[in-house]
Design a protein around this motif. Structure first.
Motif, mmCIF file in Angstrom:
data_model
loop_
_atom_site.group_PDB
_atom_site.id
_atom_site.type_symbol
_atom_site.label_atom_id
_atom_site.label_comp_id
_atom_site.label_asym_id
_atom_site.label_seq_id
_atom_site.Cartn_x
_atom_site.Cartn_y
_atom_site.Cartn_z
ATOM 1 N N SER A 1 0.707 -1.478 -0.037
ATOM 2 C CA SER A 1 0.470 -0.104 0.126
ATOM 3 C C SER A 1 0.403 1.428 -0.007
ATOM 4 O O SER A 1 0.514 2.085 -0.483
ATOM 5 C CB SER A 1 -0.658 -0.030 1.297
ATOM 6 N N LYS A 2 2.108 0.909 0.358
ATOM 7 C CA LYS A 2 3.152 2.363 0.844
ATOM 8 C C LYS A 2 3.952 2.353 -0.495
ATOM 9 O O LYS A 2 4.863 0.771 -0.133
ATOM 10 C CB LYS A 2 3.045 2.588 2.447
ATOM 11 N N PRO A 3 4.327 2.847 -1.064
ATOM 12 C CA PRO A 3 5.755 3.134 -2.176
ATOM 13 C C PRO A 3 7.149 2.865 -1.071
ATOM 14 O O PRO A 3 7.302 3.727 -0.604
ATOM 15 C CB PRO A 3 5.122 3.754 -3.174
ATOM 16 N N SER A 4 8.313 2.029 -1.495
ATOM 17 C CA SER A 4 9.229 2.330 -1.037
ATOM 18 C C SER A 4 10.153 2.791 -1.989
ATOM 19 O O SER A 4 9.722 3.666 -2.948
ATOM 20 C CB SER A 4 9.940 1.245 -1.586
ATOM 21 N N PRO A 5 10.981 4.344 -0.952
ATOM 22 C CA PRO A 5 11.581 5.057 -1.677
ATOM 23 C C PRO A 5 12.628 4.267 -2.810
ATOM 24 O O PRO A 5 13.060 3.405 -2.758
ATOM 25 C CB PRO A 5 12.469 5.906 -0.637
ATOM 26 N N TYR A 6 13.336 5.225 -3.724
ATOM 27 C CA TYR A 6 14.431 4.679 -4.771
ATOM 28 C C TYR A 6 14.672 5.288 -5.184
ATOM 29 O O TYR A 6 15.165 6.986 -5.112
ATOM 30 C CB TYR A 6 13.466 3.815 -6.431
ATOM 31 N N THR A 7 16.236 4.810 -5.818
ATOM 32 C CA THR A 7 17.458 5.341 -6.957
ATOM 33 C C THR A 7 18.088 5.517 -8.155
ATOM 34 O O THR A 7 17.437 3.869 -7.707
ATOM 35 C CB THR A 7 18.986 5.828 -5.668
ATOM 36 N N PHE A 8 17.547 5.868 -8.727
ATOM 37 C CA PHE A 8 17.932 4.916 -10.012
ATOM 38 C C PHE A 8 19.781 5.140 -10.536
ATOM 39 O O PHE A 8 20.479 6.677 -9.795
ATOM 40 C CB PHE A 8 17.331 6.308 -11.505
ATOM 41 N N ILE A 9 19.894 4.470 -10.299
ATOM 42 C CA ILE A 9 21.589 4.427 -11.446
ATOM 43 C C ILE A 9 21.849 4.075 -12.153
ATOM 44 O O ILE A 9 21.396 3.788 -12.708
ATOM 45 C CB ILE A 9 21.821 2.488 -10.163
ATOM 46 N N TYR A 10 22.933 4.496 -12.756
ATOM 47 C CA TYR A 10 23.654 4.330 -13.893
ATOM 48 C C TYR A 10 25.215 3.971 -14.467
ATOM 49 O O TYR A 10 25.899 3.956 -12.808
ATOM 50 C CB TYR A 10 23.350 5.640 -14.974
ATOM 51 N N SER A 11 25.462 2.801 -15.146
ATOM 52 C CA SER A 11 26.926 2.143 -15.485
ATOM 53 C C SER A 11 27.766 3.557 -15.852
ATOM 54 O O SER A 11 27.657 4.306 -16.476
ATOM 55 C CB SER A 11 26.586 1.275 -16.060
ATOM 56 N N THR A 12 28.756 3.595 -15.364
ATOM 57 C CA THR A 12 29.793 4.489 -15.225
ATOM 58 C C THR A 12 31.642 3.395 -15.876
ATOM 59 O O THR A 12 31.337 2.539 -15.307
ATOM 60 C CB THR A 12 30.499 5.074 -14.510
ATOM 61 N N GLU A 13 32.191 4.234 -16.275
ATOM 62 C CA GLU A 13 33.520 3.270 -16.399
ATOM 63 C C GLU A 13 34.848 2.620 -15.164
ATOM 64 O O GLU A 13 35.599 2.450 -15.491
ATOM 65 C CB GLU A 13 34.312 4.046 -17.685
ATOM 66 N N LYS A 14 33.933 3.196 -13.682
ATOM 67 C CA LYS A 14 34.856 3.551 -12.686
ATOM 68 C C LYS A 14 34.166 2.082 -12.449
ATOM 69 O O LYS A 14 34.948 1.259 -11.505
ATOM 70 C CB LYS A 14 34.286 4.368 -11.740
ATOM 71 N N CYS A 15 33.604 1.051 -13.004
ATOM 72 C CA CYS A 15 33.392 -0.332 -12.555
ATOM 73 C C CYS A 15 33.903 -0.843 -13.777
ATOM 74 O O CYS A 15 33.161 -1.829 -14.854
ATOM 75 C CB CYS A 15 31.725 -0.152 -13.207
ATOM 76 N N THR A 16 35.544 -1.261 -12.975
ATOM 77 C CA THR A 16 36.315 -2.380 -14.134
ATOM 78 C C THR A 16 35.679 -4.171 -13.359
ATOM 79 O O THR A 16 35.302 -3.878 -12.257
ATOM 80 C CB THR A 16 37.711 -2.076 -13.857
ATOM 81 N N PRO A 17 35.919 -5.042 -14.457
ATOM 82 C CA PRO A 17 35.619 -6.018 -14.102
ATOM 83 C C PRO A 17 37.135 -6.698 -13.298
ATOM 84 O O PRO A 17 38.123 -6.206 -13.124
ATOM 85 C CB PRO A 17 35.705 -6.800 -15.502
ATOM 86 N N ALA A 18 36.733 -7.754 -12.395
ATOM 87 C CA ALA A 18 37.880 -7.643 -11.746
ATOM 88 C C ALA A 18 38.560 -9.057 -12.379
ATOM 89 O O ALA A 18 39.577 -9.019 -12.159
ATOM 90 C CB ALA A 18 37.012 -8.948 -10.727
ATOM 91 N N ASP A 19 38.070 -9.680 -13.661
ATOM 92 C CA ASP A 19 39.080 -10.530 -14.505
ATOM 93 C C ASP A 19 39.561 -9.468 -15.002
ATOM 94 O O ASP A 19 39.261 -8.932 -15.603
ATOM 95 C CB ASP A 19 38.619 -10.968 -15.029
ATOM 96 N N THR A 20 40.972 -9.321 -14.971
ATOM 97 C CA THR A 20 42.289 -8.394 -15.498
ATOM 98 C C THR A 20 42.544 -8.874 -16.640
ATOM 99 O O THR A 20 43.709 -7.762 -17.227
ATOM 100 C CB THR A 20 42.983 -8.024 -14.600
ATOM 101 N N THR A 21 42.143 -9.757 -17.728
ATOM 102 C CA THR A 21 42.648 -10.485 -19.120
ATOM 103 C C THR A 21 41.685 -9.635 -20.039
ATOM 104 O O THR A 21 42.101 -9.741 -21.413
ATOM 105 C CB THR A 21 41.878 -12.254 -19.141
#
Length: 341
Positions: free
Chosen positions: A194-214
């Protein structure tokens, strides 16, 4: 923190868009009025998985606690960090022998029902969302309105003014803002609560690098279980603008919906009042009709007595001495007549 007149009646994040994965984000939690006749004395905000740290502002008159949970370790300023925030709790300070049923401290600052409270918090946003440290899905990250969305379920506890008697929900008045949306569901109507949860929109960036360095995996945030890599958009400004528009539209839609609900509730209340007034008027009319019937009965009896025995009626009603005299003369005449016979 900032105190406002109540403009909204739902918990929101402000701003609730523009948070880049792998970076820092400053936002505020807007807490609205609670329940009529009560004060908000405790706020529990569940931090969605993927937020690595949360630094809430200190607030005079409130104790602030950040509880933690295990997270996938990461390095910050040369140190290994293995825990992250699970919930943030603001609780109005209440002291004295009678606490929480009575608060002796003069600075007890429960949020009045007619006010709105804004609580600032500084966040460090990670790159893995919707999963715990073991990789299990947690349900607090969805794709809603084509936006990657984090949900901040919030519990709002209300108490009798001057007390903290509702902080354990003993009065069953706690407001649970827990409706989580996905797809294209309306924030207010289709989110499972009955009551909506507050939220935040997230966007992807180049700061997120994979754990796999290959180099076999691209940069980008990782969403859900199994982890889907969301590559950064080329035009980040367009992503932010779209998120902002969606946020404004959903906010306005819910505000309009709640305003309608309030008006409808007021109309129902007025209808109940009108019904009560009508019932009272009907009771008065029935009582008046009963009195009228009684008066008519008395008039009928009086008229009947007058017709049936005019002399007796006059004797009873008027106590007329002439009537007695006339009756005595009639009696004497009758006696004389009888003697003559």
């Amino acid at each position: 923190s900032t105190l406002f007149g109540a403009a909204y009646s739902h918990v929101t994040m402000n701003p609730n868009y523009g948070a880049g994965a792998g970076g820092y984000f400053k936002t505020s939690i807007k807490v609205p009025h609670g329940s009529h006749g009560f004060e908000t004395t405790k706020i529990v905000v569940k931090v969605p998985h993927g937020v690595l740290s949360a630094a809430p502002e200190a607030l005079h008159g409130w104790d602030v606690t950040v509880n933690t949970r295990p997270i996938t370790p990461y390095i910050s300023h040369g140190n290994t960090v293995s825990t992250g925030p699970s919930e943030i709790i603001w609780e109005a300070v209440c002291t004295g022998n009678g606490a929480p049923n009575t608060c002796d401290n003069e600075d007890h600052v429960g949020l009045h029902n007619s006010h709105l409270l804004e609580l600032e918090v500084q966040l460090k946003v990670g790159c893995d969302f919707g999963v715990d440290s073991s990789g299990s899905a947690q349900g607090d990250a969805t794709i809603w309105m084509d936006q990657h969305t984090l949900w901040w379920n919030t519990e709002q506890y209300v108490s009798t003014p001057g007390t903290n008697d509702g902080n354990t929900n003993a009065n069953n008045e706690m407001l649970n803002w827990s409706g989580i949306c996905d797809g294209t569901a309306s924030w207010g109507a289709g989110c499972g609560a009955s009551k909506p949860s507050p939220y935040t929109f997230i966007y992807s960036t180049e700061k997120c690098t994979p754990a796999d360095t290959t180099g076999s995996e691209p940069n980008g945030m990782r969403w859900g279980s199994p982890a889907e890599i969301i590559t950064p958009a080329v035009n980040q400004d367009a992503v932010k603008s779209k998120a902002e528009v969606i946020s404004l539209v959903e906010e306005q839609m819910l505000t309009t919906e709640e305003a309608y609900d309030i008006k409808f509730a007021n109309s129902e209340a007025k209808s109940e009042e009108a019904k009560d007034e009508a019932e009272k008027a009907a009771m008065v009319a029935i009582f008046a009709a009963g009195i009228s019937a009684l008066l008519l009965l008395m008039v009928f009896i009086t008229v009947s007595m007058r017709v049936a025995n005019p002399t007796g009626f006059k004797r009873i009603l008027l106590s007329d001495t002439d009537a007695y005299a006339v009756r005595a003369n009639d009696y004497d005449k009758a006696v004389v007549g009888d003697n003559d016979l």
